[in-house]
Design a protein around this motif. Sequence first.
Motif, PDB file in Angstrom:
ATOM      1  N   GLN A 319       0.432  -0.981  -0.224  1.00 14.92           N
ATOM      2  CA  GLN A 319       0.038   0.013  -0.001  1.00 14.92           C
ATOM      3  C   GLN A 319       0.816   1.200  -0.098  1.00 14.92           C
ATOM      4  OE1 GLN A 319      -2.509  -0.110   3.024  1.00 14.92           O
ATOM      5  NE2 GLN A 319      -3.185  -2.188   3.590  1.00 14.92           N
ATOM      6  N   LEU A 320       2.223   1.475   1.220  1.00 19.13           N
ATOM      7  CA  LEU A 320       2.992   2.178   0.678  1.00 19.13           C
ATOM      8  C   LEU A 320       3.562   2.666  -0.746  1.00 19.13           C
ATOM      9  CD1 LEU A 320       3.835   1.719   4.282  1.00 19.13           C
ATOM     10  CD2 LEU A 320       2.218   3.941   4.008  1.00 19.13           C
ATOM     11  N   VAL A 321       3.805   1.799  -0.983  1.00 24.14           N
ATOM     12  CA  VAL A 321       5.412   2.370  -2.078  1.00 24.14           C
ATOM     13  C   VAL A 321       3.627   2.674  -3.617  1.00 24.14           C
ATOM     14  CG1 VAL A 321       6.001   0.578  -3.843  1.00 24.14           C
ATOM     15  CG2 VAL A 321       6.121  -0.378  -1.824  1.00 24.14           C
ATOM     16  N   LEU A 322       2.614   1.723  -3.772  1.00 25.02           N
ATOM     17  CA  LEU A 322       1.712   2.477  -4.483  1.00 25.02           C
ATOM     18  C   LEU A 322       1.066   3.473  -3.860  1.00 25.02           C
ATOM     19  CD1 LEU A 322      -1.178  -0.432  -5.098  1.00 25.02           C
ATOM     20  CD2 LEU A 322       0.530   0.333  -6.097  1.00 25.02           C
ATOM     21  N   LEU A 323       1.002   3.821  -2.744  1.00 28.35           N
ATOM     22  CA  LEU A 323       0.543   5.370  -2.581  1.00 28.35           C
ATOM     23  C   LEU A 323       2.021   6.418  -2.520  1.00 28.35           C
ATOM     24  CD1 LEU A 323      -1.585   7.751  -1.254  1.00 28.35           C
ATOM     25  CD2 LEU A 323      -0.359   6.788   1.026  1.00 28.35           C
ATOM     26  N   GLU A 324       3.268   5.985  -2.293  1.00 32.70           N
ATOM     27  CA  GLU A 324       4.333   7.159  -2.781  1.00 32.70           C
ATOM     28  C   GLU A 324       4.093   6.968  -4.280  1.00 32.70           C
ATOM     29  OE1 GLU A 324       8.013   8.077  -4.366  1.00 32.70           O
ATOM     30  OE2 GLU A 324       7.165   6.164  -5.153  1.00 32.70           O
ATOM     31  N   THR A 325       4.267   5.888  -5.083  1.00 28.82           N
ATOM     32  CA  THR A 325       3.803   5.883  -6.687  1.00 28.82           C
ATOM     33  C   THR A 325       2.862   7.083  -7.452  1.00 28.82           C
ATOM     34  OG1 THR A 325       5.291   3.852  -7.109  1.00 28.82           O
ATOM     35  CG2 THR A 325       4.038   5.167  -8.623  1.00 28.82           C
ATOM     36  N   ALA A 326       1.373   6.765  -6.637  1.00 26.90           N
ATOM     37  CA  ALA A 326       0.314   8.028  -7.067  1.00 26.90           C
ATOM     38  C   ALA A 326       0.990   9.264  -6.614  1.00 26.90           C
ATOM     39  CB  ALA A 326      -0.736   7.359  -5.659  1.00 26.90           C
ATOM     40  N   LEU A 327       1.089   9.321  -5.263  1.00 25.45           N
ATOM     41  CA  LEU A 327       1.608  10.978  -4.895  1.00 25.45           C
ATOM     42  C   LEU A 327       3.383  11.535  -6.071  1.00 25.45           C
ATOM     43  CD1 LEU A 327       1.841  10.497  -1.012  1.00 25.45           C
ATOM     44  CD2 LEU A 327       0.053  11.522  -2.459  1.00 25.45           C
ATOM     45  N   THR A 328       3.946  10.667  -6.500  1.00 26.58           N
ATOM     46  CA  THR A 328       4.930  11.473  -7.250  1.00 26.58           C
ATOM     47  C   THR A 328       4.451  11.688  -8.652  1.00 26.58           C
ATOM     48  OG1 THR A 328       6.388  10.352  -5.849  1.00 26.58           O
ATOM     49  CG2 THR A 328       7.152  10.985  -8.445  1.00 26.58           C
ATOM     50  N   PHE A 329       3.163  10.861  -8.847  1.00 22.95           N
ATOM     51  CA  PHE A 329       2.524  10.811 -10.118  1.00 22.95           C
ATOM     52  C   PHE A 329       1.863  12.156  -9.949  1.00 22.95           C
ATOM     53  CE2 PHE A 329      -1.111   9.883 -12.813  1.00 22.95           C
ATOM     54  CZ  PHE A 329      -0.379  10.168 -13.803  1.00 22.95           C
ATOM     55  N   ILE A 330       0.999  12.762  -8.992  1.00 23.03           N
ATOM     56  CA  ILE A 330       0.484  13.761  -9.219  1.00 23.03           C
ATOM     57  C   ILE A 330       1.190  15.191  -8.555  1.00 23.03           C
ATOM     58  CG2 ILE A 330      -1.837  12.211  -8.955  1.00 23.03           C
ATOM     59  CD1 ILE A 330      -1.745  12.969  -6.022  1.00 23.03           C
ATOM     60  N   GLU A 331       2.689  14.771  -8.605  1.00 23.44           N
ATOM     61  CA  GLU A 331       3.128  15.802  -8.618  1.00 23.44           C
ATOM     62  C   GLU A 331       3.141  16.555  -6.925  1.00 23.44           C
ATOM     63  OE1 GLU A 331       3.930  18.480 -11.311  1.00 23.44           O
ATOM     64  OE2 GLU A 331       4.376  17.855 -13.028  1.00 23.44           O
ATOM     65  N   ILE A 332       2.861  15.250  -6.350  1.00 21.45           N
ATOM     66  CA  ILE A 332       2.848  16.485  -4.277  1.00 21.45           C
ATOM     67  C   ILE A 332       3.867  15.100  -3.427  1.00 21.45           C
ATOM     68  CG2 ILE A 332       1.105  16.863  -4.273  1.00 21.45           C
ATOM     69  CD1 ILE A 332      -0.329  15.117  -3.139  1.00 21.45           C
ATOM     70  N   GLY A 333       4.305  14.495  -4.635  1.00 23.92           N
ATOM     71  CA  GLY A 333       5.965  13.542  -4.343  1.00 23.92           C
ATOM     72  C   GLY A 333       6.888  14.155  -4.163  1.00 23.92           C
ATOM     73  N   ASP A 334       7.912  13.342  -4.120  1.00 27.39           N
ATOM     74  CA  ASP A 334       9.382  14.683  -4.555  1.00 27.39           C
ATOM     75  C   ASP A 334      10.562  13.740  -5.576  1.00 27.39           C
ATOM     76  OD1 ASP A 334      11.848  15.497  -3.548  1.00 27.39           O
ATOM     77  OD2 ASP A 334      12.645  13.597  -1.856  1.00 27.39           O
ATOM     78  N   ILE A 335       9.777  15.149  -6.120  1.00 25.15           N
ATOM     79  CA  ILE A 335      10.365  15.250  -7.604  1.00 25.15           C
ATOM     80  C   ILE A 335      11.747  15.885  -8.431  1.00 25.15           C
ATOM     81  CG2 ILE A 335       9.502  16.239 -10.544  1.00 25.15           C
ATOM     82  CD1 ILE A 335       6.699  16.141  -9.115  1.00 25.15           C
ATOM     83  N   GLY A 336      12.328  15.441  -9.145  1.00 33.25           N
ATOM     84  CA  GLY A 336      13.324  15.605  -9.484  1.00 33.25           C
ATOM     85  C   GLY A 336      14.614  15.059  -8.261  1.00 33.25           C
TER      86      GLY A 336
END
Length: 396
Positions: A319-336
């Motif tokens: 669940q956490l791996v998918l959540l991190e991927t989803a947050l990064t996908f919508i650009e509120i995860g750690d990008i760059g």
Amino acid sequence: MSNDTGTRTGEAPLESIDWDGLDGTGRTIPWRLVAFVVGLAGLVLLYRYTSSHHVGIIYWWEPTKLTWLFRVSLLVLVCFAVPPVLRNAAKNRRYWRRFRTNRVAVISLAYLVVFVLLALVGPALMGRPRPHIHAARQPPLLFSAKEGMVTSNCIGHTVGGYCQGSLTYPLGTSALGQDMVALVVSGMHVSLQVAVITAVFMIPLATAVGLVAGYSGGAIDTVLMRYVDVQQSVPAFVVYLILVFLTGPSLFAFVVVFGLLNWGNVARLVRSEVIQRREEQYIEAARSAGVSRLTILRKHLLPNVSNTVLIGTTQKIPQLVLLETALTFIEIGDIGRWMPSFGETISVGLNAHSYTEPMQVWWIWTVPVVVLVATVVALSIVGDALRDAFDPRGDV
């Protein structure tokens, strides 16, 4: 019917009581703690060296605070989680016999072993995914892409106006010419960081709260469980969004927040197991012999709830791996970051309208999606298989 260790027919053998150590004279050297202290001292020296020279040793870039947290988390798992698992060979063989009856689970476990090895050593061998504009949008091996429309500089052979994939980039390249193999390994590394760090936070907290609440009962149980209720009523996701608003997206903040605030369900599983165990004959015998509460929790209850903790954690990690991927996908995860995650790679591949259509560069987003789905499914299958293997009714 009971045997001499206090187990009933059909139940898994329980942790036996060390009667020679009940009086406190059977103390041994805490080798696991010694190994952890030595390893931690080594990491501190490594940190001081890399900080003063501004360079990494294991990876060819300066480590971030997340990298150091990941290394400490790996040290914790190696020193405190692995030895107890390997200690009881007879029990492990029994569990393995049950586990290997599920062939899909065995294949999933083999995949996860390869995944972990690639995530650990891959970045050190391949380095950071670097852009090469002259090699942008190269198709994978055995596939082709329209030259001039998709790729402007074909690295492989051109046949009938189509650029053919080559062994130079077996999985193709991104819009910036980054090798998709390096991007996949990078995503694996980020996912492993999420899994390891959050597990190291969740396991001790969930175990401690579940053990104390289940064994103590009464007011202590009520207070601890009400705290878990309050914690779960304010989702970790909301806390993370607040931190994003205040400080910006950060994978470090993600693993800390979800590691500290997402263990309530695991604690409830441990509590339920302890409530069932605390009235067993071996616990009653230990209490009658004057064994302290701490010793009962540490030596007799903790070993018998470790399976429950492992199962609960394996159910949380996907669940956490998918959540991190989803947050990064919508650009509120750690990008760059130095090491982009699956979410960032998928987002770049799908938002391809600036140069071509997403379906024409399908490999940029399809490859990480396939690896991510395979990883999550494998984790879920292994978690379910472990639950079946640890079920005491498996010997009935």
